[in-house]
Scaffold this motif. Structure first.
Motif, PDB file in Angstrom:
ATOM      1  N   GLU A 251       0.812  -1.220   0.000  1.00  0.00           N
ATOM      2  CA  GLU A 251       0.000   0.000   0.000  1.00  0.00           C
ATOM      3  C   GLU A 251       0.850   1.277   0.000  1.00  0.00           C
ATOM      4  O   GLU A 251       0.581   2.189  -0.780  1.00  0.00           O
ATOM      5  CB  GLU A 251      -0.948  -0.012   1.203  1.00  0.00           C
ATOM      6  N   PRO A 252       1.885   1.389   0.823  1.00  0.00           N
ATOM      7  CA  PRO A 252       2.709   2.611   0.782  1.00  0.00           C
ATOM      8  C   PRO A 252       3.380   2.845  -0.572  1.00  0.00           C
ATOM      9  O   PRO A 252       3.496   3.991  -1.018  1.00  0.00           O
ATOM     10  CB  PRO A 252       3.767   2.379   1.873  1.00  0.00           C
TER      11      PRO A 252
ATOM     12  N   ARG B  65       0.652   4.210  -2.869  1.00  0.00           N
ATOM     13  CA  ARG B  65       0.354   5.601  -2.540  1.00  0.00           C
ATOM     14  C   ARG B  65       1.453   6.543  -3.030  1.00  0.00           C
ATOM     15  O   ARG B  65       1.171   7.617  -3.544  1.00  0.00           O
ATOM     16  CB  ARG B  65       0.162   5.768  -1.031  1.00  0.00           C
ATOM     17  N   TYR B  66       2.703   6.130  -2.872  1.00  0.00           N
ATOM     18  CA  TYR B  66       3.820   6.950  -3.341  1.00  0.00           C
ATOM     19  C   TYR B  66       3.768   7.113  -4.863  1.00  0.00           C
ATOM     20  O   TYR B  66       4.016   8.204  -5.380  1.00  0.00           O
ATOM     21  CB  TYR B  66       5.149   6.324  -2.908  1.00  0.00           C
TER      22      TYR B  66
END
Length: 72
Positions: A20-21, A24-25
């Motif tokens: 997920e990170p 998002r990035y």
């Protein structure tokens, strides 16, 4: 519980939470009007990759072939 490839639904959710990170990035670096499409595409790629992955039992550290000469 549903299976996706070799994974259960719970395992897939764990993988998705870990990536997920990264997703998002990637979205931050994309134009706002393209973010929804990119997000959907990245999730789809992730799920398709998980469906294709097949795991085998790893060799044990303590398994030796007959040719090994191990002295006690």
């Amino acid at each position: 519980m549903k299976k996706i490839g070799d994974f259960t639904e719970k395992e897939v959710l764990q993988v998705i939470n870990k990536i997920e990170p990264i997703i998002r990035y990637s979205l931050i670096q994309t134009k706002p009007e393209l973010r929804d499409d990119l997000k959907q595409h990245l999730y789809e790629l992730s799920l398709n990759t998980l469906k294709k992955v097949k795991f085998k039992e790893p060799n044990s550290l303590f398994l030796y072939s007959k040719g090994d000469n191990i002295k006690n």
